[in-house]
Design a protein around this motif. Structure first.
Motif, PDB file in Angstrom:
ATOM      1  N   ARG A  36       0.804  -1.223   0.000  1.00 32.49           N
ATOM      2  CA  ARG A  36       0.000   0.000   0.000  1.00 32.49           C
ATOM      3  C   ARG A  36       0.838   1.274   0.000  1.00 32.49           C
ATOM      4  NH1 ARG A  36      -3.566  -0.099   5.039  1.00 32.49           N
ATOM      5  NH2 ARG A  36      -4.401   1.764   4.033  1.00 32.49           N
ATOM      6  N   VAL A  37       2.086   1.167   0.421  1.00 33.97           N
ATOM      7  CA  VAL A  37       2.918   2.355   0.576  1.00 33.97           C
ATOM      8  C   VAL A  37       3.343   2.909  -0.787  1.00 33.97           C
ATOM      9  CG1 VAL A  37       5.043   3.274   1.576  1.00 33.97           C
ATOM     10  CG2 VAL A  37       3.738   1.521   2.803  1.00 33.97           C
ATOM     11  N   ASN A  38       3.214   4.216  -0.940  1.00 37.06           N
ATOM     12  CA  ASN A  38       3.545   4.915  -2.194  1.00 37.06           C
ATOM     13  C   ASN A  38       2.735   4.405  -3.374  1.00 37.06           C
ATOM     14  OD1 ASN A  38       7.017   4.903  -1.211  1.00 37.06           O
ATOM     15  ND2 ASN A  38       5.531   6.537  -0.911  1.00 37.06           N
ATOM     16  N   CYS A  39       1.554   3.867  -3.094  1.00 38.21           N
ATOM     17  CA  CYS A  39       0.726   3.264  -4.135  1.00 38.21           C
ATOM     18  C   CYS A  39      -0.171   4.317  -4.784  1.00 38.21           C
ATOM     19  CB  CYS A  39      -0.125   2.139  -3.539  1.00 38.21           C
ATOM     20  SG  CYS A  39      -1.190   1.327  -4.737  1.00 38.21           S
ATOM     21  N   LEU A  40      -0.262   4.271  -6.113  1.00 41.47           N
ATOM     22  CA  LEU A  40      -1.123   5.188  -6.863  1.00 41.47           C
ATOM     23  C   LEU A  40      -2.127   4.434  -7.733  1.00 41.47           C
ATOM     24  CD1 LEU A  40       1.428   7.902  -8.073  1.00 41.47           C
ATOM     25  CD2 LEU A  40      -0.081   7.976  -6.080  1.00 41.47           C
ATOM     26  N   GLN A  41      -2.248   3.120  -7.531  1.00 36.98           N
ATOM     27  CA  GLN A  41      -3.144   2.318  -8.354  1.00 36.98           C
ATOM     28  C   GLN A  41      -4.090   1.507  -7.477  1.00 36.98           C
ATOM     29  OE1 GLN A  41      -0.452   0.015 -10.842  1.00 36.98           O
ATOM     30  NE2 GLN A  41      -0.466   1.600 -12.405  1.00 36.98           N
ATOM     31  N   GLY A  42      -5.186   1.051  -8.094  1.00 39.28           N
ATOM     32  CA  GLY A  42      -6.127   0.200  -7.385  1.00 39.28           C
ATOM     33  C   GLY A  42      -7.100   0.994  -6.538  1.00 39.28           C
ATOM     34  N   ASP A  43      -7.587   0.368  -5.496  1.00 35.93           N
ATOM     35  CA  ASP A  43      -8.581   0.953  -4.611  1.00 35.93           C
ATOM     36  C   ASP A  43      -8.009   2.202  -3.926  1.00 35.93           C
ATOM     37  OD1 ASP A  43     -10.493   1.605  -2.735  1.00 35.93           O
ATOM     38  OD2 ASP A  43     -10.486  -0.344  -1.729  1.00 35.93           O
ATOM     39  N   PRO A  44      -8.586   3.380  -4.165  1.00 37.71           N
ATOM     40  CA  PRO A  44      -8.053   4.599  -3.538  1.00 37.71           C
ATOM     41  C   PRO A  44      -8.007   4.512  -2.019  1.00 37.71           C
ATOM     42  CG  PRO A  44      -9.612   5.149  -5.281  1.00 37.71           C
ATOM     43  CD  PRO A  44      -9.708   3.660  -5.080  1.00 37.71           C
ATOM     44  N   ALA A  45      -8.926   3.772  -1.427  1.00 33.39           N
ATOM     45  CA  ALA A  45      -8.958   3.653   0.032  1.00 33.39           C
ATOM     46  C   ALA A  45      -7.736   2.908   0.570  1.00 33.39           C
ATOM     47  CB  ALA A  45     -10.238   2.961   0.473  1.00 33.39           C
ATOM     48  N   GLN A  46      -7.090   2.125  -0.278  1.00 35.69           N
ATOM     49  CA  GLN A  46      -5.921   1.351   0.141  1.00 35.69           C
ATOM     50  C   GLN A  46      -4.603   2.042  -0.200  1.00 35.69           C
ATOM     51  OE1 GLN A  46      -5.964  -1.666   1.937  1.00 35.69           O
ATOM     52  NE2 GLN A  46      -8.081  -0.980   2.165  1.00 35.69           N
ATOM     53  N   GLN A  47      -4.678   3.149  -0.901  1.00 36.40           N
ATOM     54  CA  GLN A  47      -3.465   3.841  -1.315  1.00 36.40           C
ATOM     55  C   GLN A  47      -2.921   4.719  -0.186  1.00 36.40           C
ATOM     56  OE1 GLN A  47      -4.247   6.027  -4.921  1.00 36.40           O
ATOM     57  NE2 GLN A  47      -5.229   4.279  -5.910  1.00 36.40           N
ATOM     58  N   VAL A  48      -1.642   4.547   0.107  1.00 38.11           N
ATOM     59  CA  VAL A  48      -0.964   5.388   1.085  1.00 38.11           C
ATOM     60  C   VAL A  48       0.172   6.083   0.340  1.00 38.11           C
ATOM     61  CG1 VAL A  48       0.308   5.450   3.272  1.00 38.11           C
ATOM     62  CG2 VAL A  48      -1.565   3.815   2.955  1.00 38.11           C
ATOM     63  N   ARG A  49      -0.082   7.288  -0.104  1.00 38.20           N
ATOM     64  CA  ARG A  49       0.881   7.986  -0.965  1.00 38.20           C
ATOM     65  C   ARG A  49       2.224   8.188  -0.272  1.00 38.20           C
ATOM     66  NH1 ARG A  49      -1.252  10.805  -5.427  1.00 38.20           N
ATOM     67  NH2 ARG A  49       0.389  12.373  -5.193  1.00 38.20           N
ATOM     68  N   GLU A  50       2.184   8.536   1.008  1.00 36.37           N
ATOM     69  CA  GLU A  50       3.406   8.671   1.788  1.00 36.37           C
ATOM     70  C   GLU A  50       3.199   7.989   3.125  1.00 36.37           C
ATOM     71  OE1 GLU A  50       4.567  12.733   2.164  1.00 36.37           O
ATOM     72  OE2 GLU A  50       5.044  12.943   0.020  1.00 36.37           O
ATOM     73  N   ARG A  51       4.265   7.460   3.674  1.00 31.70           N
ATOM     74  CA  ARG A  51       4.191   6.775   4.960  1.00 31.70           C
ATOM     75  C   ARG A  51       5.237   7.386   5.892  1.00 31.70           C
ATOM     76  NH1 ARG A  51       6.976   4.306   9.171  1.00 31.70           N
ATOM     77  NH2 ARG A  51       5.978   2.390   9.863  1.00 31.70           N
ATOM     78  N   HIS A  52       4.791   7.904   7.030  1.00 32.15           N
ATOM     79  CA  HIS A  52       5.707   8.504   8.004  1.00 32.15           C
ATOM     80  C   HIS A  52       5.526   7.918   9.400  1.00 32.15           C
ATOM     81  CE1 HIS A  52       6.765  11.320   4.884  1.00 32.15           C
ATOM     82  NE2 HIS A  52       5.492  11.600   4.705  1.00 32.15           N
ATOM     83  N   ASP A  53       4.475   7.114   9.572  1.00 33.08           N
ATOM     84  CA  ASP A  53       4.193   6.519  10.879  1.00 33.08           C
ATOM     85  C   ASP A  53       3.343   5.278  10.649  1.00 33.08           C
ATOM     86  OD1 ASP A  53       2.193   6.468  13.455  1.00 33.08           O
ATOM     87  OD2 ASP A  53       4.204   7.173  13.972  1.00 33.08           O
ATOM     88  N   ALA A  54       3.408   4.336  11.585  1.00 35.99           N
ATOM     89  CA  ALA A  54       2.626   3.114  11.452  1.00 35.99           C
ATOM     90  C   ALA A  54       1.142   3.407  11.339  1.00 35.99           C
ATOM     91  CB  ALA A  54       2.897   2.187  12.634  1.00 35.99           C
ATOM     92  N   SER A  55       0.707   4.490  11.939  1.00 37.19           N
ATOM     93  CA  SER A  55      -0.713   4.831  11.904  1.00 37.19           C
ATOM     94  C   SER A  55      -1.199   5.198  10.507  1.00 37.19           C
ATOM     95  CB  SER A  55      -1.003   5.986  12.872  1.00 37.19           C
ATOM     96  OG  SER A  55      -0.291   7.141  12.492  1.00 37.19           O
ATOM     97  N   ASP A  56      -0.270   5.550   9.610  1.00 32.00           N
ATOM     98  CA  ASP A  56      -0.657   5.873   8.238  1.00 32.00           C
ATOM     99  C   ASP A  56      -1.261   4.671   7.512  1.00 32.00           C
ATOM    100  OD1 ASP A  56       0.268   8.462   8.550  1.00 32.00           O
ATOM    101  OD2 ASP A  56       2.268   7.979   7.805  1.00 32.00           O
TER     102      ASP A  56
END
Length: 279
Positions: free
Chosen positions: A257-277
């Motif tokens: 899911r990290v840095n993802c720009l494809q698929g289900d928008p709800a599963q996309q995490v464009r940037e990750r800075h903490d586990a809570s992301d």
């Protein structure tokens, strides 16, 4: 075949706008196209990437390290959108002169250490944290052999089959047949290997699995190039068993899911800075 015949000129010349999904970012020279510094977050490990199969290798590895409770593996994952040419910024070129994702900077020591190429990053992290890469032989050699098998084989799958089957501006029978044959040969290599081994390198989960799964696991699960039916992936039952087993790992699901720009928008995490992301 009814494809037109192409006669190469004596000297090749670059023609801009030559078609294809990535034509706007392809060029025959290296180096930066614009000045832009890279952001730096709060964690020792700074990842600059995109959620392609190559990018997923590293985010899966980092999430696996965190799953083991290794707090020193906390990381910031910054999005590098290759479709927009982010990989040609001066900051990115400084850490990867080849302008390809992923790239990592380890700022945990006195001097920052840059690591580029996914196989190199996986090896660096495995050695830094003493996990997912055996230290004794022959297990270590077997793991590294399969890791580098992926590095040498995936370009035929991605740049070969994937390009001509999914991304090229026109469909041509010869290259699609040529690379479909090679893709199926590679799937068979993995299927035969996994017929008698739980994991790629033997009985231990390793960076070989982490490297191979985003390409070949995703392919047989039908997520890559929409080519599952075309390549008859149902034939590779041992590879499918392994693909499902790897995907069941929580760290793998998070890493995809990290840095993802494809698929289900709800599963996309464009940037990750903490586990809570990733919650």
């Amino acid at each position: 075949m009814n494809n037109s015949t192409y006669t190469p000129p004596k000297v090749w010349k670059w023609e801009k706008g030559n078609g294809g999904k990535f034509a706007n970012i392809n060029r025959p020279v290296s180096g930066a196209t614009h000045e832009k510094a890279l952001p730096i977050g709060k964690h020792p490990l700074q990842l600059y990437s995109l959620g392609t199969p190559n990018g997923q290798k590293v985010t899966i590895m980092l999430e696996e390290l965190l799953e083991l409770g290794i707090k020193e593996a906390e990381y910031d994952a910054w999005l590098i959108n290759i479709s927009e040419g982010d990989q040609f910024s001066s900051g990115f070129v400084e850490i990867n002169p080849n302008s390809k994702i992923p790239a990592l900077v380890d700022r945990s020591g006195e001097q920052p250490i840059r690591i580029f190429e996914s196989g190199s990053i996986l090896t660096y992290l495995a050695e830094k944290f003493s996990v997912f890469l055996p230290t004794t032989q022959p297990e270590r050699a077997e793991t590294l052999s399969w890791l580098f098998w992926q590095m040498g084989s995936a370009p035929f799958l991605g740049g070969g089959f994937g390009h001509f089957y999914a991304y090229a501006p026109e469909k041509f029978e010869y290259p699609i047949n040529r690379f479909a044959m090679e893709a199926k040969r590679q799937l068979d290599v993995l299927d035969q290997r996994l017929a008698n081994n739980q994991y790629i390198a033997g009985n231990h989960y390793s960076i070989a699995d982490i490297a191979i799964w985003p390409w070949y696991g995703a392919l047989v699960k039908g997520w890559q190039y929409d080519a599952g039916e075309f390549l008859s992936v149902h034939e590779y039952k041992h590879l499918l068993r392994w693909a499902d087993e790897i995907y069941a790992r929580p760290a793998v699901q998070r890493g995809r899911r990290v840095n993802c720009l494809q698929g289900d928008p709800a599963q996309q995490v464009r940037e990750r800075h903490d586990a809570s992301d990733l919650l």
